[in-house]
Design a protein around this motif. Structure first.
Motif, short mmCIF file in Angstrom:
data_model
loop_
_atom_site.label_atom_id
_atom_site.label_comp_id
_atom_site.label_asym_id
_atom_site.label_seq_id
_atom_site.Cartn_x
_atom_site.Cartn_y
_atom_site.Cartn_z
N GLU A 1 0.92 1.26 10.67
CA GLU A 1 1.56 0.25 9.82
C GLU A 1 2.90 -0.20 10.43
N ILE A 2 3.70 0.76 10.84
CA ILE A 2 5.04 0.39 11.34
C ILE A 2 4.92 -0.27 12.71
N SER A 3 3.92 0.13 13.48
CA SER A 3 3.73 -0.52 14.78
C SER A 3 3.43 -2.00 14.56
N ALA B 1 13.15 -6.63 -1.66
CA ALA B 1 12.33 -5.80 -0.76
C ALA B 1 12.53 -4.34 -1.14
N LYS B 2 11.44 -3.59 -1.03
CA LYS B 2 11.49 -2.21 -1.55
C LYS B 2 11.38 -1.20 -0.41
N PRO B 3 12.20 -0.15 -0.41
CA PRO B 3 12.05 0.87 0.63
C PRO B 3 10.70 1.59 0.49
N ASP C 1 21.49 0.52 9.09
CA ASP C 1 22.29 -0.01 7.99
C ASP C 1 21.47 -0.38 6.76
N VAL C 2 20.20 0.02 6.74
CA VAL C 2 19.37 -0.19 5.53
C VAL C 2 18.74 1.14 5.14
N GLU C 3 18.11 1.15 3.96
CA GLU C 3 17.62 2.42 3.38
C GLU C 3 16.40 3.01 4.06
N GLY C 4 15.85 2.29 5.04
CA GLY C 4 14.63 2.77 5.69
C GLY C 4 13.79 1.57 6.06
N VAL C 5 12.49 1.77 6.16
CA VAL C 5 11.60 0.64 6.36
C VAL C 5 11.33 0.06 4.98
N LEU C 6 11.55 -1.23 4.84
CA LEU C 6 11.33 -1.88 3.55
C LEU C 6 10.13 -2.82 3.66
N THR C 7 9.69 -3.30 2.51
CA THR C 7 8.52 -4.19 2.49
C THR C 7 8.82 -5.54 3.15
#
Ligand code: ADP
Ligand code: ASP
Ligand code: MG
Length: 406
Positions: free
Chosen positions: A204-206, A194-196, A179-185
């Motif tokens: 980083e995502i881990s 917060a920025k996508p 329900d959001v644009e992706g991974v955000l800051t």
């Protein structure tokens, strides 16, 4: 066979309107000649009729008196309802599909009910079904033990089902629709600007996922990283490409500047208790051993651990704190505890050895009069423990200080 795995989270399936978007994404990829494995979560969030939390409420009325095995059986119903509903919609759209439960899809797990670990994924049934169907719908979040009992993979575990299938099927990509644009800051529910992020590395995502960014389950990232399957986190409700998760080499040429960023984002884990145990009479060489062994034996997960010659400070989830304190008292310690804390993290592959990062964190929090209760760091993350009531302000201040909205 070109296989794409798509995973749709709870809010993506919660209403008729949302499910129209799901069908749109399925049709678009079928038009690209992919065979699709569609992993679904239970529909909706807490309060919605068939959501996982709603199923849990059914037994909360009885003081949660249910054996772990039967609790998992109950939880598995949410994903089954969701999968059968989607199958009906696809049939109505003349798209051939079939539904497989976690077990039928080949997920063998251990018997750690509520948080089972995948031991093996045998995708042979899925591959057979893909010969006759354009779409195989798989119930996320579940598997079965060797004995044939249903298990669940831990909250948020449908992401793990999706990347595990991506790996087992050698899929071209795993798309996590949410329900959001992706991974955000940062979590956009807390930090409005917060920025996508167009690209993030597995590392980083881990780190973000482990520090609480629940947009993807940390175990899902580990599996994707091990098998080097690219993952995209994207919105069900828009056409945006979302965030590509891959190795840095995969995006070096496409996106400038990203490799050089120091800080990727901020994340949080709330509802933790800080526990301090001090030796009563100077040094007790066995204090740490006694404390952490007792926590482990009682299945209490500990975090944010600082050990000193005379004691130890660490955190547990608020839900475990009463039990932890009572165990420590039984061991003869007089622990101090502070409940209602939050762990706020600044995460970035580029912070290692960069002077001034901690200074900036302290500056951001001091400017807001936020007390730092404890801090720790690794080469990719700096954590601070704050009171829960300061958490939102701390996240916003850190996000602004590192100019993550830019
Ligand atoms: P789903 O049901 O689709 O799996 P989740 O609720 O598990 O959805 O995960 C999506 C949520 O993760 C978002 O609504 C957002 O509030 C939260 N979130 C936390 N941190 C982040 C982040 N850094 N980027 C994007 N979303 C985040
Ligand atoms: N339905 C499960 C949960 O709410 C799994 C998931 O959504 O990923 O935790
Ligand atoms: Mg989720």
């Amino acid at each position: 066979m070109r296989i794409l795995v798509q995973k749709f989270g709870g809010t993506s399936l919660s209403s008729e309107k949302a499910r129209e978007h799901v069908v749109r994404h399925i049709k678009r990829e079928l038009d690209q000649n992919y065979k699709l494995v569609v992993v679904v979560s239970a529909m909706g969030r807490k309060g919605d009729p068939y959501a996982t939390d709603t199923l849990l409420d059914l037994v909360a009325q009885n003081g949660n008196a249910i054996p772990p095995r039967e609790r998992d059986l109950l939880l598995c119903c949410g994903e089954i309802i969701s999968a059968a509903t989607l199958c009906s919609i696809l049939q109505h759209e003349l798209i051939s599909s079939t539904v497989l439960t976690g077990a039928q899809a080949g997920f063998l797990t251990d018997d750690h009910y509520g948080n089972a670990r995948i031991l093996n994924v045998d995708p042979s049934r899925i591959i057979r079904e893909l010969e006759y169907n354009d779409v195989v719908i798989v119930t996320g979040f579940q598997g079965q033990t060797e004995k044939g009992d249903f298990t669940t993979l831990g909250r948020g575990g449908s992401d793990t089902s999706a990347t595990a299938l991506g790996a087992a099927l050698h899929a071209e990509m795993v798309d996590i629709y949410t329900d959001v644009e992706g991974v955000l800051t940062a979590d956009p529910r807390i930090v409005e600007d917060a920025k996508p992020l167009a690209y993030v590395s597995y590392t980083e995502i881990s780190n973000m996922a482990h520090q609480g960014a629940k947009v993807i389950h940390p175990r899902a990232v580990e599996i994707a990283m091990q098998s080097q399957i690219p993952v995209r986190v994207r919105s069900t409700f828009t056409e945006s490409e979302g965030t590509l998760i891959t190795q840095p080499e995969g995006f070096k040429d496409v996106q400038t500047g990203i490799i050089d960023r120091f800080v990727t984002g901020v994340a949080y884990v709330s509802n933790v208790t800080q526990i301090t145990v001090e030796s009563q009479d100077g040094e007790d060489h066995h204090l740490q051993l006694k404390v952490f062994k007792a926590m482990a034996e009682n299945d209490i997960s500990v975090d944010f651990i600082n050990v000193t010659p005379t004691g130890a400070v660490y955190t547990v989830f608020d839900s475990d704190s009463e039990k932890a304190i009572s165990i420590l008292q039984q061991l003869g310690f007089k622990p101090k505890s502070l409940s209602g804390c939050a762990k706020v993290s600044v995460i970035g592959g580029g912070i290692n050895g960069v002077p001034g990062i901690m200074a900036k964190i302290v500056e951001a929090l001091t400017e807001q009069d936020i007390q730092i209760l404890q801090s720790a760091d690794s080469n990719t993350t700096i954590w601070v423990l704050v009171k829960k009531e300061d958490m939102v302000q701390a996240l916003r201040a850190l996000h602004a200080k590192f100019e993550l909205h830019r």
